[in-house]
Design an enzyme around this catalytic site. Structure first.
Site, PDB file in Angstrom:
ATOM      1  N   CYS A 124      55.650 -52.472  55.126  1.00 32.75           N
ATOM      2  CA  CYS A 124      56.868 -52.149  54.622  1.00 32.75           C
ATOM      3  C   CYS A 124      57.107 -50.848  54.363  1.00 32.75           C
ATOM      4  CB  CYS A 124      57.145 -53.074  53.624  1.00 32.75           C
ATOM      5  SG  CYS A 124      56.976 -54.979  53.816  1.00 32.75           S
TER       6      CYS A 124
HETATM    7  N1  LIG Z   1      60.687 -58.712  53.887  1.00 35.72           N
HETATM    8  C1  LIG Z   1      61.081 -57.632  53.882  1.00 35.72           C
HETATM    9  O1  LIG Z   1      61.045 -56.968  52.963  1.00 35.72           O
HETATM   10  C2  LIG Z   1      61.637 -57.095  54.932  1.00 35.72           C
HETATM   11  C3  LIG Z   1      61.558 -57.738  56.161  1.00 35.72           C
HETATM   12  N2  LIG Z   1      62.154 -57.400  57.376  1.00 35.72           N
HETATM   13  C4  LIG Z   1      61.873 -58.084  58.757  1.00 35.72           C
HETATM   14  O2  LIG Z   1      62.375 -57.442  59.767  1.00 35.72           O
HETATM   15  C5  LIG Z   1      62.970 -58.122  60.768  1.00 35.72           C
HETATM   16  C6  LIG Z   1      64.606 -57.725  60.869  1.00 35.72           C
HETATM   17  O3  LIG Z   1      65.313 -57.825  59.885  1.00 35.72           O
HETATM   18  P1  LIG Z   1      66.833 -57.562  59.741  1.00 35.72           P
HETATM   19  O4  LIG Z   1      66.929 -56.234  60.009  1.00 35.72           O
HETATM   20  O5  LIG Z   1      67.557 -58.290  58.653  1.00 35.72           O
HETATM   21  O6  LIG Z   1      67.454 -58.656  60.986  1.00 35.72           O
HETATM   22  P2  LIG Z   1      68.374 -58.381  61.947  1.00 35.72           P
HETATM   23  O7  LIG Z   1      68.329 -56.938  62.792  1.00 35.72           O
HETATM   24  O8  LIG Z   1      68.464 -59.306  62.865  1.00 35.72           O
HETATM   25  O9  LIG Z   1      69.706 -58.101  61.091  1.00 35.72           O
HETATM   26  C7  LIG Z   1      70.295 -59.309  60.596  1.00 35.72           C
HETATM   27  C8  LIG Z   1      71.789 -59.180  60.287  1.00 35.72           C
HETATM   28  O10 LIG Z   1      71.586 -58.610  58.733  1.00 35.72           O
HETATM   29  C9  LIG Z   1      72.300 -57.228  58.883  1.00 35.72           C
HETATM   30  N3  LIG Z   1      71.462 -56.474  57.810  1.00 35.72           N
HETATM   31  C10 LIG Z   1      70.316 -56.162  57.771  1.00 35.72           C
HETATM   32  N4  LIG Z   1      69.799 -55.680  56.609  1.00 35.72           N
HETATM   33  C11 LIG Z   1      70.921 -55.433  56.048  1.00 35.72           C
HETATM   34  C12 LIG Z   1      71.214 -55.024  54.520  1.00 35.72           C
HETATM   35  N5  LIG Z   1      70.329 -54.275  53.930  1.00 35.72           N
HETATM   36  N6  LIG Z   1      72.469 -55.450  54.072  1.00 35.72           N
HETATM   37  C13 LIG Z   1      73.358 -55.682  54.808  1.00 35.72           C
HETATM   38  N7  LIG Z   1      73.433 -56.400  56.061  1.00 35.72           N
HETATM   39  C14 LIG Z   1      71.860 -56.141  56.678  1.00 35.72           C
HETATM   40  C15 LIG Z   1      72.335 -56.612  60.105  1.00 35.72           C
HETATM   41  O11 LIG Z   1      73.117 -55.917  60.401  1.00 35.72           O
HETATM   42  P3  LIG Z   1      72.859 -54.357  60.499  1.00 35.72           P
HETATM   43  O12 LIG Z   1      71.705 -54.064  61.262  1.00 35.72           O
HETATM   44  O13 LIG Z   1      74.005 -54.018  61.595  1.00 35.72           O
HETATM   45  O14 LIG Z   1      73.196 -53.559  59.340  1.00 35.72           O
HETATM   46  C16 LIG Z   1      72.379 -57.923  60.987  1.00 35.72           C
HETATM   47  O15 LIG Z   1      73.640 -58.162  61.181  1.00 35.72           O
HETATM   48  C17 LIG Z   1      63.045 -59.572  60.073  1.00 35.72           C
HETATM   49  O16 LIG Z   1      62.023 -60.174  60.540  1.00 35.72           O
HETATM   50  C18 LIG Z   1      62.924 -59.421  58.501  1.00 35.72           C
HETATM   51  O17 LIG Z   1      62.388 -60.463  57.833  1.00 35.72           O
HETATM   52  C19 LIG Z   1      62.836 -56.045  57.349  1.00 35.72           C
HETATM   53  C20 LIG Z   1      63.062 -55.285  56.252  1.00 35.72           C
HETATM   54  C21 LIG Z   1      62.530 -55.855  55.028  1.00 35.72           C
HETATM   55  N1  LIG Z   2      59.959 -54.026  54.647  1.00 31.07           N
HETATM   56  C1  LIG Z   2      59.333 -54.733  55.668  1.00 31.07           C
HETATM   57  N2  LIG Z   2      58.880 -55.972  55.675  1.00 31.07           N
HETATM   58  C2  LIG Z   2      58.327 -56.407  56.743  1.00 31.07           C
HETATM   59  C3  LIG Z   2      58.677 -55.716  57.838  1.00 31.07           C
HETATM   60  N3  LIG Z   2      58.155 -56.638  58.970  1.00 31.07           N
HETATM   61  C4  LIG Z   2      57.368 -57.633  58.164  1.00 31.07           C
HETATM   62  N4  LIG Z   2      57.820 -57.414  57.031  1.00 31.07           N
HETATM   63  C5  LIG Z   2      57.351 -58.566  55.636  1.00 31.07           C
HETATM   64  O1  LIG Z   2      55.825 -58.297  55.255  1.00 31.07           O
HETATM   65  C6  LIG Z   2      55.240 -59.462  55.292  1.00 31.07           C
HETATM   66  C7  LIG Z   2      53.710 -59.555  55.549  1.00 31.07           C
HETATM   67  O2  LIG Z   2      53.090 -58.773  54.454  1.00 31.07           O
HETATM   68  P1  LIG Z   2      51.752 -58.521  54.318  1.00 31.07           P
HETATM   69  O3  LIG Z   2      51.502 -57.661  53.075  1.00 31.07           O
HETATM   70  O4  LIG Z   2      50.745 -60.027  54.430  1.00 31.07           O
HETATM   71  O5  LIG Z   2      51.013 -57.785  55.702  1.00 31.07           O
HETATM   72  C8  LIG Z   2      55.968 -60.246  56.538  1.00 31.07           C
HETATM   73  O6  LIG Z   2      55.775 -61.798  56.138  1.00 31.07           O
HETATM   74  C9  LIG Z   2      57.634 -59.925  56.216  1.00 31.07           C
HETATM   75  O7  LIG Z   2      58.129 -60.441  55.072  1.00 31.07           O
HETATM   76  C10 LIG Z   2      59.290 -54.551  57.943  1.00 31.07           C
HETATM   77  O8  LIG Z   2      59.254 -53.915  59.241  1.00 31.07           O
HETATM   78  N5  LIG Z   2      59.666 -54.197  56.882  1.00 31.07           N
END
Ligand SMILES: NC(=O)C1=CN([C@@H]2O[C@H](COP(=O)(O)OP(=O)(O)OC[C@H]3O[C@@H](n4cnc5c(N)ncnc54)[C@H](OP(=O)(O)O)[C@@H]3O)[C@@H](O)[C@H]2O)C=CC1
Ligand SMILES: Nc1nc2c(ncn2[C@@H]2O[C@H](COP(=O)(O)O)[C@@H](O)[C@H]2O)c(=O)[nH]1
Length: 325
Positions: free
Chosen positions: A173
């Site tokens: 992340c």
């Molecule tokens: N656990 C974590 O810390 C994180 C995990 N991830 C992982 O990455 C993958 C992609 O995630 P994600 O980009 O949400 O999925 P998607 O690309 O499918 O986006 C989902 C929807 O949420 C919107 N979106 C995404 N981020 C935000 C935000 N910060 N505020 C408002 N709207 C938002 C997107 O629109 P638009 O792209 O147009 O904004 C889209 O409509 C997932 O598997 C997720 O779990 C990603 C980042 C952090």
């Molecule tokens: N901010 C982001 N978080 C992400 C992304 N892809 C996955 N994830 C999150 O990380 C955990 C796994 O964490 P680990 O410490 O066990 O390796 C996963 O389950 C997601 O929630 C990303 O691109 N950006």
């Protein structure tokens, strides 16, 4: 509020109640199923695939299949044809609503559905939970990711059966660096904070670096932990195998990295290499044995006995002993 992470905490033993750690039961119930371990590999492309999902389900483990470049309908049909439960991920876009409609039309009901977006405290998630509860009311819905009590309360009120906590603590992340937000660096106390208001199970997601962190997560309110990096470096892991100076690695990249997205837009993840450390089954057995040991140190026989222990904080302003009164 106290701020701490996995490295700043140690759990305190209570008098042992077993003669052998084999008496300790590491299993956990989620929905109407029981699983051998309170651990689920992350729903990421370099961590799980169809083969690993099937193997996990057939061997008593929980899994969540990722949602990238996947035909969810074919996946659910395949898992059911193999006599196992189906556990899929969805986003919140039109294509995800279409998937739900296709599942309904085909008469397929996934046992578990994880709504998996970066900022899960959002009306888009509320709407998807509502849609799922209307169209697939028998599916157990996990929603995330979030990192505050307000979000837990909302997601539960919107109908989520479980929530997933963790914004940016993962090994690949970069959310913290790119946005200035998240639970990276204090994931364990964020979990504690969220668990205070939760009335349904929490999955602690990201930041687990050692097997002992599983017990710490349970102590602070998780029912299960989601782990990416510790699972990405196995012989069967779906990531590409890379050789560096004669040593074999597996690639591990974030779901919000350009490697997963195919473009550099709203990138919040990176790619790293994990050394290959053998077979997934062996790691899972070792984890189970370690959780059994944790339960025995907790003076218990069942997983949730870990919730009863005291702990100390190490280093920093919060250092001290914390007793359950
Ligand atoms: N656990 C974590 O810390 C994180 C995990 N991830 C992982 O990455 C993958 C992609 O995630 P994600 O980009 O949400 O999925 P998607 O690309 O499918 O986006 C989902 C929807 O949420 C919107 N979106 C995404 N981020 C935000 C935000 N910060 N505020 C408002 N709207 C938002 C997107 O629109 P638009 O792209 O147009 O904004 C889209 O409509 C997932 O598997 C997720 O779990 C990603 C980042 C952090
Ligand atoms: N901010 C982001 N978080 C992400 C992304 N892809 C996955 N994830 C999150 O990380 C955990 C796994 O964490 P680990 O410490 O066990 O390796 C996963 O389950 C997601 O929630 C990303 O691109 N950006």
């Amino acid at each position: 509020m106290q701020i701490f992470d996995y490295d700043n905490i140690l759990l305190l033993p209570r008098k042992c109640r077993v003669e052998s750690r084999s008496e300790c039961d590491a299993s956990v119930t989620l929905g109407d199923r029981s699983f051998r371990l309170p651990v689920v590999p992350a729903n990421m492309k370099t961590v799980v695939d169809e083969t690993i999902s099937l193997w996990l389900a057939q061997n008593g483990y929980f899994y969540v299949m990722h949602r990238f470049d996947l035909d969810n309908v074919a996946f659910v049909r395949h898992m059911h044809a193999q006599g196992t439960f189906a556990s899929i991920s969805l986003g919140v876009k039109q294509a995800d609503y279409d998937t739900v409609d296709q599942l309904v039309a085909a008469g397929l009901v996934p046992e578990y559905i994880t709504i998996d977006i970066a900022h899960g405290h959002a009306d888009t998630v509320k709407n998807m939970i509502g849609y799922l509860k209307d169209k697939l009311p028998k599916s157990f819905v996990i929603a995330g990711n979030v990192g505050t009590p307000e979000a837990i309360i909302d997601l539960e009120n919107w109908g989520a059966d479980a929530t997933k906590v963790g914004i940016g603590p993962g090994k690949v992340c970069i959310t913290k660096l790119k946005t200035g937000f998240g639970t990276g660096g204090w994931q364990l106390s964020a979990l504690k904070w969220c668990a205070r208001v939760a009335t349904k199970p929490i999955i602690a997601d990201g930041g687990i670096r050692d097997h002992g962190d599983i017990a710490k997560s349970i102590r602070f309110g998780a029912s299960m932990v989601m782990i990416g990096s510790l699972f990405a470096g196995h012989e069967e892991s779906p990531g590409k195998t890379v050789e560096v100076d004669g040593v074999l690695f597996k690639e591990y990249y974030g779901s919000a990295s350009d490697f997963n997205k195919g473009e550099y837009k709203h990138v919040e993840g990176k790619r790293i290499l994990e050394p290959i450390k053998g077979k997934l089954a062996d790691t899972l057995i070792e984890m189970e044995q370690d959780v059994q040991s944790s339960i025995s140190y907790a003076g218990g026989k069942a997983l949730m006995d870990i919730r009863k222990v005291n702990y100390v904080t190490l280093g920093g302003a919060n250092e001290g002993e914390h007793l359950l009164m």
